[in-house]
Write an enzyme that holds these catalytic residues in place. Structure first.
Site, PDB file in Angstrom:
ATOM      1  N   SER A 103       0.814  -1.223   0.000  1.00 46.66           N
ATOM      2  CA  SER A 103       0.000   0.000   0.000  1.00 46.66           C
ATOM      3  C   SER A 103       0.844   1.268   0.000  1.00 46.66           C
ATOM      4  CB  SER A 103      -0.913   0.025   1.228  1.00 46.66           C
ATOM      5  OG  SER A 103      -1.765  -1.096   1.228  1.00 46.66           O
ATOM      6  N   GLU A 133       4.730  -0.078  14.806  1.00 50.56           N
ATOM      7  CA  GLU A 133       5.237   1.193  14.281  1.00 50.56           C
ATOM      8  C   GLU A 133       6.191   1.904  15.248  1.00 50.56           C
ATOM      9  OE1 GLU A 133       2.012   0.338  14.477  1.00 50.56           O
ATOM     10  OE2 GLU A 133       1.481  -0.049  12.393  1.00 50.56           O
ATOM     11  N   HIS A 153      -1.368   7.581   2.828  1.00 45.99           N
ATOM     12  CA  HIS A 153      -2.776   7.508   3.261  1.00 45.99           C
ATOM     13  C   HIS A 153      -3.133   8.614   4.232  1.00 45.99           C
ATOM     14  CE1 HIS A 153      -2.075   3.718   1.319  1.00 45.99           C
ATOM     15  NE2 HIS A 153      -3.350   3.368   1.405  1.00 45.99           N
ATOM     16  N   ARG A 198      -3.256   8.386  -0.768  1.00 52.04           N
ATOM     17  CA  ARG A 198      -3.643   7.108  -1.372  1.00 52.04           C
ATOM     18  C   ARG A 198      -4.259   7.319  -2.754  1.00 52.04           C
ATOM     19  NH1 ARG A 198      -8.882   4.471  -1.370  1.00 52.04           N
ATOM     20  NH2 ARG A 198      -8.592   2.325  -2.030  1.00 52.04           N
TER      21      ARG A 198
END
Lengths: 281, 315
Positions: B34, B55, B106, B164
């Protein structure tokens, strides 16, 4: 290792404990308890095992060290000063506004500090990154870290342990400074990390145990960690919070408070007595 | 209509393009398909590391690796970079000023169907408040490519805000020049200035066309570097057009609008209207519909430009 060498290391450890008391006393703040508990580990690392050069603090082939329990900076600063990274007199400027010796270690300001730490859980991740870089560059330097037992309550620590095993970082050796106490009391009452050895095994680490105040045994463990291939090593070091100062030993209250003049003098007298005994031995 | 490419796609391509430098290392947190860091992985698998869905650890590990001389691109969604890993970015990356570039894809409402939990509308505010951090929000694929190059050349932490959604290509490769910290005047005008960032730059250009039909000549500025912000271009616009509208796909609190307000109020106060998310969470839906629902279209910008004109005071 020769008896005389061990004696020298023990003397260094006492000198470092004296520096810790003076740093915290002169700053009227800081963390003596955990600093005293990891002193012997730091002494063994910096005076026998680690490939470092005080004249070249950022030498790219040096061994790295990360104090993940960054609040124990008095111990790290004392070891670095005794090892020659910066003048010992500077230790008395600890935590003062015009000093480079921050309350928690800053790699940008202090020669010999390889990673800025202080926020618990993050140092261990940084150590993993250094070990990954070593593997990637096919360098033979080793990475060492000390993690606190209370620090195991931070989830990030376990993320880092998972990553270290996944990438087979056998160039990474972590000491658990297991003194059993944190600010609010006994770690097993606050939030128990037990069974720690089983957890590390389950995370695919090579698990060793040692007496964190026996320098010979610490050195022996480091040797075993170096010889172990394919997995990172955790050395669970049983320690005493406040070790070496009678009234501080095993007292959670000395986690983050400074001694007054009288207490400072008593600590110095106790440590000087140990030093004198080592001299005549 | 020009080609449409998502800035995340351009990011992945740029990493692959500039990735021959062996100092460059790429981390991802199980989103490489992604975030498009997979484009780098295919070319340089030995320098790509999947850090799993963790993360916080990824950011501090990136810091450790950067301390050994690497340029580390750490990628995940903006929500989990600026949001979850804020403190690792602050304490382990920015405080020691390490060479970590955060590729945050995103960002904003245009994530679409995944909804509010995945739509970062606070990330610019969070990231620009950290000392030593540079914040970049490119408008299209061309700008993204050169922003990645600039990030590699810049010594220190960089936050790259990427989208995105496929967005129109505004710039021409042949004459585009990226200068860190310098805004770009895309179109001149003297009635009102629209200062925009990210995918709202294209909307600002469309708004200019709408305004032209009504005889209003709007200046359009692309602020691709939100920090350090180009104060000169903003003050010049304030002086010459007397009124400003900002446009961003971010909360109106703390983002581009706030940064512009800071420059104006300290240097050359003129009326300002901020087009952005009005301090509320996003929701699921098609990106274009969401942008309409939340007032982030060319029509909204044009409407606010006319409102701004009413506030205009002659100096």
């Amino acid at each position: 290792m020769k008896k005389a060498e061990i004696k020298d290391l023990k003397k260094y450890a006492v000198k470092i404990r004296k520096h810790i008391i003076d740093e915290v006393y002169s700053a009227a703040s800081g963390h003596p308890g955990g600093s005293l508990s990891c002193t012997d580990i730091l002494t063994a690392l910096y005076f026998t095992e680690m490939r470092v050069d005080p004249k070249r603090p950022v030498w790219e082939d040096r061994d790295r060290f990360v104090l993940s329990k960054g609040h124990c900076s008095p111990a790290l600063y004392a070891v670095l000063a005794e090892r020659g990274f910066f003048p010992k007199e500077d230790l008395l400027t600890f935590r003062k506004a015009d000093s480079y010796l921050e309350g928690h270690p800053s790699m940008k300001n202090v020669p010999g500090v390889d990673m800025s730490t202080g926020s618990l859980g993050q140092g261990i991740s940084a150590a993993v990154g250094m070990a990954m870089a070593g593997k990637l560059d096919k360098k033979d330097y080793r990475v060492y870290a000390i993690v606190g037992d209370g620090e195991l309550q931070e989830g990030e620590v376990w993320e880092a342990f998972m990553a270290a095993a996944h990438y087979k970082l056998d160039n990474l050796t972590v000491f658990l400074d297991y003194n059993g106490l944190q600010i609010d009391g006994n770690i097993c009452d606050v939030m128990s990390p037990e069974p720690v050895a089983d957890k590390f095994s389950a995370f695919c680490w090579n698990v060793l145990k040692t007496d964190g105040h026996n320098i010979e045994k610490i050195i022996e463990s480091i040797g075993q960690a170096k010889d172990f291939k394919g997995r990172p090593t955790i050395i669970i070091a049983k320690t005493i919070k406040g070790k070496g100062v009678s009234y501080m030993e095993n007292q959670a209250g000395w986690h983050g408070s400074a001694p007054n003049k009288e207490q400072r003098d008593q600590a110095m007298a106790e440590l000087d007595k140990v030093l004198a005994e080592l001299e005549v031995e | 209509m020009a080609d449409k490419i998502a800035t995340r796609e351009a990011y992945g391509n740029a990493l692959a393009e500039y990735g021959s430098d062996t100092k460059i290392v790429v981390f991802d947190a199980d989103l490489s398909k992604s975030t498009k860091t997979d484009n780098f992985r295919k070319k340089y698998p030995e320098r790509f590391f999947n850090m799993g869905i963790a993360e916080g650890n990824m950011m501090a590990t990136a810091a450790g690796m950067a301390s050994c001389g690497k340029i580390v691109f750490a990628s995940t969604f903006a929500m989990f970079a600026a949001g979850r890993a804020f403190e690792q970015i602050r304490n382990s990356i920015c405080y020691p000023k390490l060479n970590v570039k955060i590729g945050a894809t995103h960002a904003g409402l245009s994530v679409g169907e995944d909804g509010a939990s995945h739509q970062a509308i606070e990330d610019i505010a969070i990231m620009r408040a950290i000392p030593n951090m540079t914040v970049i929000s490119p408008a299209d694929a061309v700008e993204t490519r050169y922003a990645v190059k600039a990030a590699i050349e810049h010594e220190g932490p960089v936050y790259l805000r990427l989208g995105r959604l496929s967005v129109p290509v505004i710039y021409d490769e042949s004459n585009y020049k990226y200068e860190l910290g310098k805004g770009i005047t895309l179109s001149d005008g003297n009635d009102v200035t629209i200062i925009s960032t990210g995918l709202m730059v294209h909307a600002a250009l469309e708004a200019k066309a709408l305004l032209r039909e009504e005889g209003i000549n709007a200046r359009v500025i692309d602020i691709h570097t939100i920090k350090p912000i180009d104060g000169d271009i903003i003050v010049k616009a304030a002086r010459e057009t007397g009124v400003i509208v900002t446009a961003e796909e971010h909360n109106v609190i703390g983002g581009l609008g706030s940064a512009v307000a800071e420059v104006l109020s300290e240097n050359y106060p003129v009326p300002l209207i901020r087009v952005g998310v009005k301090d509320k969470f996003g929701k699921s839906g098609k990106p274009d519909i969401l942008l309409q629902m939340y007032g982030l279209t060319a029509t909204d910008i044009a409407k606010e430009a006319k409102n701004a004109l009413k506030k205009k005071v002659e100096k």
